[in-house]
Design an enzyme around this catalytic site. Structure first.
Site, PDB file in Angstrom:
ATOM      1  N   GLY A   1      42.348  35.119  59.194  1.00 36.45           N
ATOM      2  CA  GLY A   1      41.265  35.277  57.931  1.00 36.45           C
ATOM      3  C   GLY A   1      40.396  34.235  58.037  1.00 36.45           C
ATOM      4  NE  ARG A   2      41.828  28.697  55.602  1.00 40.99           N
ATOM      5  CZ  ARG A   2      42.158  28.613  54.264  1.00 40.99           C
ATOM      6  NH1 ARG A   2      41.149  28.085  53.425  1.00 40.99           N
ATOM      7  NH2 ARG A   2      43.182  29.061  53.694  1.00 40.99           N
TER       8      ARG A   2
ATOM      9  NE  ARG B   1      40.237  27.833  49.474  1.00 33.19           N
ATOM     10  CZ  ARG B   1      40.066  26.647  50.129  1.00 33.19           C
ATOM     11  NH1 ARG B   1      39.040  26.134  50.247  1.00 33.19           N
ATOM     12  NH2 ARG B   1      41.212  26.292  50.844  1.00 33.19           N
TER      13      ARG B   1
ATOM     14  CE1 TYR C   1      45.338  27.727  46.157  1.00 25.05           C
ATOM     15  CE2 TYR C   1      42.993  27.872  47.234  1.00 25.05           C
ATOM     16  CZ  TYR C   1      44.064  28.495  46.986  1.00 25.05           C
ATOM     17  OH  TYR C   1      44.282  29.662  47.033  1.00 25.05           O
TER      18      TYR C   1
ATOM     19  CB  CYS D   1      32.594  25.844  28.640  1.00 27.19           C
ATOM     20  SG  CYS D   1      31.254  26.709  28.548  1.00 27.19           S
ATOM     21  CD  GLU D   2      37.669  24.898  33.118  1.00 29.35           C
ATOM     22  OE1 GLU D   2      38.733  24.364  33.585  1.00 29.35           O
ATOM     23  OE2 GLU D   2      37.686  25.897  32.620  1.00 29.35           O
TER      24      GLU D   2
ATOM     25  CE1 TYR E   1      42.273  33.988  51.434  1.00 30.65           C
ATOM     26  CE2 TYR E   1      41.765  32.271  53.474  1.00 30.65           C
ATOM     27  CZ  TYR E   1      42.548  33.175  52.899  1.00 30.65           C
ATOM     28  OH  TYR E   1      43.229  33.825  53.742  1.00 30.65           O
TER      29      TYR E   1
HETATM   30  C1  LIG Z   1      46.941  34.780  54.032  1.00 33.42           C
HETATM   31  C2  LIG Z   1      47.362  35.570  55.310  1.00 33.42           C
HETATM   32  C3  LIG Z   1      46.646  35.540  56.296  1.00 33.42           C
HETATM   33  C4  LIG Z   1      45.440  35.010  56.786  1.00 33.42           C
HETATM   34  O1  LIG Z   1      45.612  33.609  56.433  1.00 33.42           O
HETATM   35  P1  LIG Z   1      44.380  32.401  57.161  1.00 33.42           P
HETATM   36  O2  LIG Z   1      44.989  31.068  56.557  1.00 33.42           O
HETATM   37  O3  LIG Z   1      43.158  32.992  56.178  1.00 33.42           O
HETATM   38  O4  LIG Z   1      44.025  32.736  58.289  1.00 33.42           O
HETATM   39  C5  LIG Z   1      47.450  36.320  57.550  1.00 33.42           C
HETATM   40  N1  LIG Z   1      48.622  36.907  57.290  1.00 33.42           N
HETATM   41  C6  LIG Z   1      49.245  37.008  56.058  1.00 33.42           C
HETATM   42  C7  LIG Z   1      50.427  37.715  56.120  1.00 33.42           C
HETATM   43  C8  LIG Z   1      48.661  36.395  55.281  1.00 33.42           C
HETATM   44  O5  LIG Z   1      49.194  36.357  53.959  1.00 33.42           O
END
Ligand SMILES: *Cc1c(COP(=O)(O)O)cnc(C)c1O
Length: 437
Positions: A292-293, A330, A334, A361-362, A389
């Site tokens: 994803g990222r 984030r 985290y 406001c924090e 994200y």
């Molecule tokens: C979050 C997630 C991803 C993608 O994670 P990235 O760290 O953004 O690459 C892929 N598969 C599952 C099942 C996830 O929960």
């Protein structure tokens, strides 16, 4: 400071992305503004797909929607020939409305509702990644009621903990996700899935964590999955067709982050799987990864305009910007760290250490103590690597309007998500009659 994708410093000394001057984008669309670099997204998607398919032609890249999705992004993912992972009715609805090929959609989630499963089955989704035994029964019922045999895979949990930098047999056993290989849960899941009348078990899936910068952790996950493949083949006579080793590839948030290249990542994952398959006497299955990222993170920046600057001698310089934890939760969630640059004076070599704060406001610090070209009220700050994200985790905290998202490419900019309006904030408010008197 580092530049990513098509970013460069233009003649005006401004940060440019996709051929667009970011100071002008801020002027035109307002701030905060998410800017996504289309060429960078497409290049990244092509590079990872090619890296895997060059090593194992039966490979697919599944984009994890949760990193950032909207209709335009789902279209780009479809055009680049990737598959799509959705994890809610909302993500699925977005994919369907974007005409994403349903057979290429995979449905994840550890507690899918009956309604979500019905929606998935009725649209003809490619695969449901079943998380647990309860869901196996529920999905079997839903598939039966709809008269289909639904293709599924099972979410397994190999005991790999990439975040403690240790490989421990018990580490990842303590998780809400999936069926643990340790202790026999995964084995029971496969046995049960094979008995289900309305489900067709095709594959096994895992996801060992996120923002992983050392390729070796993927090797551990892949190895444990292959050992399990061999176990179910030997004991249950079941051959896994699709092996999905999840996402998690890290990106560059800070100058010192050195994520593996797509080629290194592919070589590690495919290499480990091929090696294990040879050792265990298995045919190499159809292989999938789910980043994803890594596909969109570095393609995004957030532009903010600097407001007030508070200097506390010998302590800290606070630079306030016009967004904060509502558009990027984030750092607060985290302790995530980001890098930035002064987009209005990107060529300036003088440096000043400042703390970039939001306007909630924090104490919503976006970046603590970063050395930047001196910022002045009205300057544009670009926070790097906010493509994943950020928009997807944004909120209306303090009744802030979620920023717009602009896609830039070859000197053109287009809105792909509009900025929310004040009226949008009231869209779901209801005032009972008795409060009107
Ligand atoms: C979050 C997630 C991803 C993608 O994670 P990235 O760290 O953004 O690459 C892929 N598969 C599952 C099942 C996830 O929960």
């Amino acid at each position: 400071m580092f530049l990513l994708g098509t970013q460069r410093i233009n003649e005006a000394g401004h940060l440019e992305i996709g051929g667009c001057d970011t100071v002008e984008l801020a002027e035109q669309y307002g701030t905060p503004l998410y800017v996504m670099d289309e060429a960078h997204i497409r290049h990244t998607m092509r590079t990872i797909k090619k890296a895997f398919q060059d090593l194992h032609s039966a490979s697919d890249i599944i984009y994890a929607s949760k990193a950032f999705t909207c209709l335009a992004i789902a279209r780009i993912v479809a055009q680049e020939g990737l598959m799509l992972d959705v994890a809610s009715a909302g993500e699925l609805f977005t994919a369907l409305r974007a005409d994403f090929p349903v057979e290429r959609i995979v449905f994840h989630g550890n507690n899918k509702s009956r309604e979500e499963l019905e929606m998935a089955v009725q649209c003809g989704i490619g695969r449901v990644v079943v998380d647990n035994e309860n869901e196996l029964s529920l999905l079997d019922e839903v598939a039966a009621a709809n008269g289909v045999k639904q293709a599924i895979s099972l979410r397994l949990t190999p005991a790999v903990d990439p975040h403690t930098h240790r490989y421990i047999q018990t580490g990842r056993v303590d998780t809400k996700f999936g069926m643990n290989i340790e202790g026999g849960g995964a084995r029971r899941g496969v046995e049960k899935a094979l008995q289900m009348q309305h489900l067709e078990l095709r594959g096994l899936s895992c996801h060992i964590g996120s923002q992983i910068l050392e390729a070796d952790f993927f090797k551990l996950g892949a190895t444990l999955m292959c050992e399990f493949l061999a176990e179910v083949k030997r004991d249950l006579g079941f051959t896994v067709q699709d092996l999905d080793v999840g996402g998690g590839l890290g990106i560059r948030y800070l100058p010192e982050h050195q994520p593996p290249s797509m080629q290194e990542y592919a070589a590690t994952v495919v290499g480990a799987i091929k090696e294990q398959c040879v050792r265990l006497g298995l045919a190499v299955p159809h292989l999938e990864v789910e980043p994803g990222r890594a596909l969109v993170g570095e393609a995004g920046v957030t532009l903010y305009r600097v407001g007030g600057i508070k200097r506390i001698p010998n302590i800290r310089n606070y630079v306030a910007v016009d967004g904060g934890m509502s558009d990027n939760p984030r750092p607060a969630l985290y302790e995530a760290r980001y890098s930035a640059l002064n987009a209005s004076h990107a060529q300036e070599t003088e440096r000043e250490t400042v703390t970039i704060s939001g306007k909630h406001c924090e104490t919503d610090t976006l970046i603590e103590d970063i050395s930047l070209a001196p910022l002045h009220t009205g300057d544009i700050v670009a926070v790097q690597s906010t493509g994943a994200y950020n928009h997807s985790m944004s909120s209306n905290y303090n009744r802030f309007r979620r920023p717009a998202v602009v896609l830039v490419n070859e000197g053109a900019s287009e809105i792909i998500v509009e900025r929310e309006t004040l009226q949008d904030l009231l869209a779901h408010d209801v005032v009972p009659e008795r409060l009107l008197v």
